[in-house]
Write a protein that holds these residues in place. Structure first.
Motif, mmCIF file in Angstrom:
data_model
loop_
_atom_site.group_PDB
_atom_site.id
_atom_site.type_symbol
_atom_site.label_atom_id
_atom_site.label_comp_id
_atom_site.label_asym_id
_atom_site.label_seq_id
_atom_site.Cartn_x
_atom_site.Cartn_y
_atom_site.Cartn_z
ATOM 1 N N ALA A 11 0.826 -1.208 0.000
ATOM 2 C CA ALA A 11 0.000 0.000 0.000
ATOM 3 C C ALA A 11 0.861 1.260 0.000
ATOM 4 C CB ALA A 11 -0.922 -0.007 1.221
ATOM 5 N N ALA A 12 2.039 1.158 0.625
ATOM 6 C CA ALA A 12 2.887 2.350 0.750
ATOM 7 C C ALA A 12 4.303 2.025 0.308
ATOM 8 C CB ALA A 12 2.852 2.840 2.199
ATOM 9 N N PRO A 13 4.485 1.835 -0.969
ATOM 10 C CA PRO A 13 5.810 1.410 -1.443
ATOM 11 C C PRO A 13 6.869 2.486 -1.244
ATOM 12 C CG PRO A 13 4.364 1.904 -3.305
ATOM 13 C CD PRO A 13 3.503 1.954 -2.079
ATOM 14 N N HIS A 14 6.453 3.704 -0.993
ATOM 15 C CA HIS A 14 7.438 4.782 -0.846
ATOM 16 C C HIS A 14 7.552 5.274 0.587
ATOM 17 C CE1 HIS A 14 8.172 4.994 -5.136
ATOM 18 N NE2 HIS A 14 6.875 4.761 -5.277
ATOM 19 N N ARG A 15 7.196 4.387 1.519
ATOM 20 C CA ARG A 15 7.354 4.748 2.924
ATOM 21 C C ARG A 15 8.842 4.796 3.272
ATOM 22 N NH1 ARG A 15 3.537 1.996 7.144
ATOM 23 N NH2 ARG A 15 2.245 3.480 6.007
ATOM 24 N N THR A 788 2.837 7.076 -3.963
ATOM 25 C CA THR A 788 3.375 7.388 -5.294
ATOM 26 C C THR A 788 4.835 7.818 -5.265
ATOM 27 O OG1 THR A 788 2.808 9.712 -5.068
ATOM 28 C CG2 THR A 788 1.099 8.262 -5.967
ATOM 29 N N GLY A 789 5.303 8.248 -4.104
ATOM 30 C CA GLY A 789 6.661 8.772 -4.015
ATOM 31 C C GLY A 789 6.751 10.213 -4.471
ATOM 32 N N GLU A 790 5.622 10.786 -4.846
ATOM 33 C CA GLU A 790 5.624 12.179 -5.316
ATOM 34 C C GLU A 790 5.620 13.142 -4.136
ATOM 35 O OE1 GLU A 790 5.761 13.234 -8.579
ATOM 36 O OE2 GLU A 790 6.157 11.086 -8.859
ATOM 37 N N VAL A 791 6.227 14.294 -4.349
ATOM 38 C CA VAL A 791 6.198 15.341 -3.337
ATOM 39 C C VAL A 791 4.800 15.921 -3.266
ATOM 40 C CG1 VAL A 791 6.977 17.701 -2.939
ATOM 41 C CG2 VAL A 791 8.631 15.912 -3.436
ATOM 42 N N THR A 792 4.265 16.110 -2.048
ATOM 43 C CA THR A 792 2.895 16.602 -1.890
ATOM 44 C C THR A 792 2.840 18.105 -1.631
ATOM 45 O OG1 THR A 792 3.084 16.043 0.440
ATOM 46 C CG2 THR A 792 2.025 14.417 -0.974
#
Ligand code: ANZ
Length: 955
Positions: A11-15, A788-792
């Motif tokens: 669910a959170a591959p970019h944790r 997503t690994g994107e900056v929020t």
């Protein structure tokens, strides 16, 4: 933990997980290395760089460098390194050119002992240990300028250690100029007759041996037959500092004996006054300054001559004012005058207690000397009440009143201090009192007791010791001290002694010259050879470095630990080809023998700060301009030096004193502009760890201990828990590698810095490390979308007031904390800000996210670098400006001010707590509700009590 849960990971591959931390950290470490991110430019030379950076104010930040031990690092070791790294990063971000690097202190016994056991050359094992430590240190993300690193065993480095030795050997201390000068200038004085040659002959009449002997009385490095601490069990001599209080070797716990041996010494005593005085301007912990002061031990007093048989015994006393109370004398058992004055037979009627039952004085003296030789100085000085000694059969004369005083020998008087002889004043010195009682010697009161005990010593239980009382019973034919206070009496008697030729005022130091020879293999060889007459010659600079020769056996010959009659045999002496050489030292080829001792382990650490400055210079130890740039004197630092030096308090004396001494010699000789090596010193605390022991008292592996039922258990057995040192032998070592593998280096760094104030010792608790990991996870989540690994982050100017306040307060606080090295509170403030942002929710405005990352950058540089890049920057976070707080948001929330008219509340205002009376009055009078209530009425009086009350009295 969630990151080990596959569903969560999906669910959170970019944790921010340990795996991600590891990937980020390795990537940025490679980047920093490749880019030379931490390279500090010099103003010139091979490390010259960007003039804009050179023009900034400099900061030279240093750690006490490590010994590369085979065991590698545990988490306690890098505490100081992380702290200096955080501080250095902060300084870099606040406009400084920062020099921060780390070398290795790599000569020393462990490698040699390992070599003895395994046959591995010490260089091989030491270099392997260095490599291993470099890997461990690199993993921590320390921002070192690696171009400047070296090890003290590198021939390129110890060439200069040898060179400094020669500088010291080739100089003398000019007492008039109070500085070291080249020995050639002393020779010129002897040659010209400006300075008379002792003994009345001229310089040209002296043989080469006589000249050499005369000069070695002056040289700052000299060989002498000195009484040394000989340790047969280790096969080496030891410095006093390496001998324990009960007279054994600190290392190995072997017996240590006093023996006479020809050894190299450094005349550090010439610098005693300057080493003392210059402490004042240093920014060091007071406790360390005090230890240095005590070590140097300056005592003002007098030398007094007591006539005996047409000659004299000279004593050193700090209390010449008590001379009328001197009822006996004591010589150190080894004192050379003992035999001279010892008569053949006991004087008529000598008391049995004085003779110790011996038939003759000579027999008594010999027996007592043998007994004293087996004790260490510390044992001899112990404040034990039972004082031992024996009468020598001789009497001397007290110069002040002509009284005959018996001369004893006793081991509480040391040969190495003062003159090795004392006048005993049992009324006012505790040790003398105990001795006088034991030997039934007269006790006289010459300082009037202020504690009501009266002036009859027969009724006393102890000496009356005071520096603030009046002199009594001190009147004679020639002089009276009665009624004077201690200071006045000292001045009066000293003046009298000098006038009458009985003595002189003098200053005595506890500091001894530094014994500089070791019978070891793994140390710097001395650049000294001896000619056929045994005269020592310096090797010319062109023959440096003098490299260590190969030998078959690295160990010094050790002996039966209890056999005092042995002599050291050095490993280097076994290599005859190396030892016996033919050299041309300027007067044609001649045969010489090399010195076969090596330098002590302290040598390499005496000057390493200087080599960091200009590590590749093959012409000079350091280029003077480069030295002046990084270490020269400046405002607030009158002696110059390193800006910050961090290390353990165990180095309070030896290393720090030796390094100060070398700096001063090099300064005097014009090689460096700084006269002190380390301007600011900071002692970090220790990381402690729990030690678990079974019923036999044996340490059990801490990692396998379970806590239950209010107790600690190991393999079903109850064990005890105590806080102690961390280390392999106590089976409680935790390595930085383990923690980095589990959480990453940034977490380890944060945890170590958050554990408490840096100067306080703290217990390690592996279970608590995760707290800092969670902080980094939340930080990450506040900026990066875990799916997503994107900056929020969003670009907006619309930031809520609460967030602005939280941000600027954090900036302000963290800035102050980092400057003040309060890293734990800095982390608390970052945590508070980050928690605020987590609670706030929603995407972070860029104007908040960026300063947040910059605040974190000195503490957790890898994640900061990664987030900075993700925020769209292409340059490293390392050289960004540290954020500056907007003062408007730093002040605390508002307070409520009540506005009254004729005592009735008409309005409530929200104002800043720091508002001035004027400002508050204006604000109140301008308030709509107040204007309405006044309804045009004039004002008689306004009473303002900022910030909470305004009372208006209308006309
Ligand atoms: C007489 C006297 C009277 C002293 C008195 C003390 C108190 P610090 O301050 O440490 O320099 N002393 C001198 N040489 C000594 C030696 N080689 N071994 C042991 N003791 C020695 O101590 C100086 C004092 O220690 C000197 O002053 C001397 O005792 C003693 F009321 O002289 B005094």
């Amino acid at each position: 933990m969630s990151e080990t849960n596959p569903a969560a990971a999906e669910a959170a591959p970019h944790r921010y997980t340990a795996a991600l931390a590891a990937e980020i950290e390795a990537r940025w470490q490679d980047f920093w290395d490749a880019e030379g991110t931490y390279a500090a430019p010099n103003p010139k030379g091979d490390l010259a760089g960007d003039p804009e950076v050179v023009a900034r104010p400099k900061k030279f930040i240093m750690d006490m460098f490590p010994y590369p031990s085979g065991a590698g690092l545990h988490v306690g070791h890098p505490l100081g390194y992380i702290a200096t790294d955080v501080y250095a990063r902060f300084q870099r971000m606040t406009g400084h050119n920062v020099l921060h690097t780390l070398g290795f202190d790599a000569f020393g016994l462990p490698a040699e002992q390992y070599a003895v056991q395994t046959g591995t050359h010490p260089r091989v094992s030491t270099e392997a240990n260095i490599k291993n430590m470099q890997v461990q240190l690199r993993r921590l993300g320390l921002g070192h300028d690696k171009r400047r690193s070296f090890a003290t065993i590198d021939p390129d480095y110890y060439k200069w250690t040898q060179w400094i030795f020669l500088q010291i050997f080739n100089s003398w201390y000019d007492q008039d100029a109070q500085k070291a000068r080249p020995i050639s200038e002393l020779v010129a004085q002897f040659e010209s007759g400006e300075r008379p040659v002792p003994g009345g002959r001229s310089w040209s009449e002296l043989s080469s041996v006589e000249r050499a002997d005369l000069l070695s009385e002056y040289r700052l490095a000299y060989a002498s037959d000195a009484p040394v601490n000989w340790c047969p069990g280790l096969g080496t001599v030891l410095a006093n500092e390496e001998v324990t209080a009960d007279g054994r070797s600190e290392r190995g716990n072997f017996p240590v004996f006093k023996a006479k041996l020809r050894q190299w010494n450094m005349r550090i005593t010439a610098y005693a006054d300057r080493l003392l005085d210059d402490l004042d301007a240093l920014d060091w912990p007071e406790a360390i300054k005090l230890q240095q002061r005590n070590w140097i031990g300056r005592s003002e007093g007098a030398r007094v001559d007591f006539p005996i048989d047409g000659e004299k015994i000279t004593v050193f006393t700090t209390r010449p004012d008590t001379l009328f109370g001197a009822t006996y004398m004591v010589l150190a058992p080894e004192h050379p005058l003992v035999e001279k004055f010892t008569p053949d037979a006991w004087p008529e009627g000598t008391h049995e207690v004085w003779t110790g039952g011996h038939a003759t004085p000579a027999e008594a003296v010999a027996a007592y000397r043998a007994q004293a030789a087996s004790k260490s100085d510390v044992e001899r000085q112990a404040e034990a009440k039972d004082k031992t000694g024996v009468f020598t059969g001789a009497y001397a004369t007290n110069p002040v009143n002509g009284q005959k005083v018996p001369v004893f020998i006793a081991d509480y008087v040391l040969m190495g201090y003062g003159t090795g002889a004392i006048m005993a004043v049992p009324g006012h010195d505790t040790r003398d009192f105990a001795f006088a009682r034991a030997f039934e010697l007269p006790i006289v009161c010459v300082v009037e007791p202020t504690d009501g005990r009266g002036t009859d010593p027969a009724t006393w239980d102890d000496a009356f010791v005071s520096h603030d009382a009046k002199t009594v019973n001190s009147s004679g034919e020639h002089i009276s001290l009665d009624g004077l206070n201690v200071t006045e009496a000292k001045a009066r008697i000293t003046e009298w002694l000098e006038r009458e030729g009985h003595g002189e005022g003098t200053v005595n130091f506890r500091l001894r010259d530094w014994l500089f020879s070791r019978q070891r293999y793994w140390g710097e060889p001395f650049p000294i050879v001896y000619d056929e007459d045994g005269v020592a010659h310096a090797l010319p600079e062109s023959m440096l470095p003098l490299e260590l020769p190969e030998v078959d056996d690295y160990s010094p010959r050790t002996f039966d630990p209890d056999d005092a009659d042995t002599q050291p045999e050095t490993p280097l002496s076994r290599n005859e080809d190396w030892v016996n050489v033919t050299l041309d030292l300027g007067d044609g080829p001649k045969k010489y023998r090399r010195e076969t001792n090596t330098m002590p382990n302290w040598a390499g650490s005496c000057w390493y700060e200087l080599r960091y400055l200009d590590p590749h210079n093959s012409e000079k130890l350091v280029d003077p301009e480069i030295e002046r740039y990084w270490m020269g004197p400046r405002e607030g630092m009158p002696h110059g030096g390193v800006d910050l030096y961090v290390g353990g308090a165990e180095h309070a004396v030896l290393h720090l004193l030796y390094a100060r001494f070398w700096s001063k010699v090099l300064h005097d000789l014009g090689h460096i502009s700084s006269a002190e090596p380390f301007h600011k010193l900071f002692n970090q605390g220790m990381i402690q760890a729990y030690v678990y022991r079974d019923s036999r008292g044996i340490a059990v592996p801490a990692a396998e201990v379970e806590e239950r039922d209010g107790g600690y258990w190991y393999q079903g057995e109850r064990v005890t828990r105590l806080l102690g040192k961390m280390g392999k032998s106590l089976k409680n070592a935790v390595t930085p590698d383990e923690i980095c593998a589990e959480y990453g280096a940034d977490t380890l760094r944060l945890y170590e810095m958050a554990m408490g104030p840096l100067d306080v010792s703290r217990p390690w608790d592996t279970r608590a490390v995760v707290g800092q990991f969670r902080l980094l996870q939340r930080l990450w989540r506040n900026i990066v979308d875990e799916a997503t690994g994107e900056v929020t982050v969003v670009d907006t100017d619309d930031v809520d007031e609460d967030t602005l306040r939280a941000l600027h307060k954090a900036i302000d606080g963290v800035r102050g904390d980092l400057e003040g090295m309060r890293f734990n509170t800095a982390i608390a403030k970052v945590t508070e800000l980050n928690n605020h942002l987590t609670k706030r929710g929603g995407p972070l405005p860029r104007s908040v996210a960026e300063p947040l990352v910059l605040l974190v950058a000195p503490l957790a540089p890898h994640i900061a670098e990664e987030l900075w890049r993700k925020l769209g920057h292409t340059d490293s976070v390392v050289h960004q400006d540290f954020p500056v707080a907007d003062p408007a948001y730093v002040v605390d929330e508002t307070v409520t001010c009540v506005v009254q008219i004729k005592g009735k509340v008409k309005a409530r205002l929200e104002v800043s707590p720091g508002i001035s009376e004027d400002e508050l009055e204006k604000t109140a009078l301008a308030d709509e509700r107040v204007v309405a209530a006044l309804d045009g009425a004039g004002i008689r009086k306004v009473i303002v009590r900022a910030p909470k009350l305004v009372n208006i009295v209308p006309a």
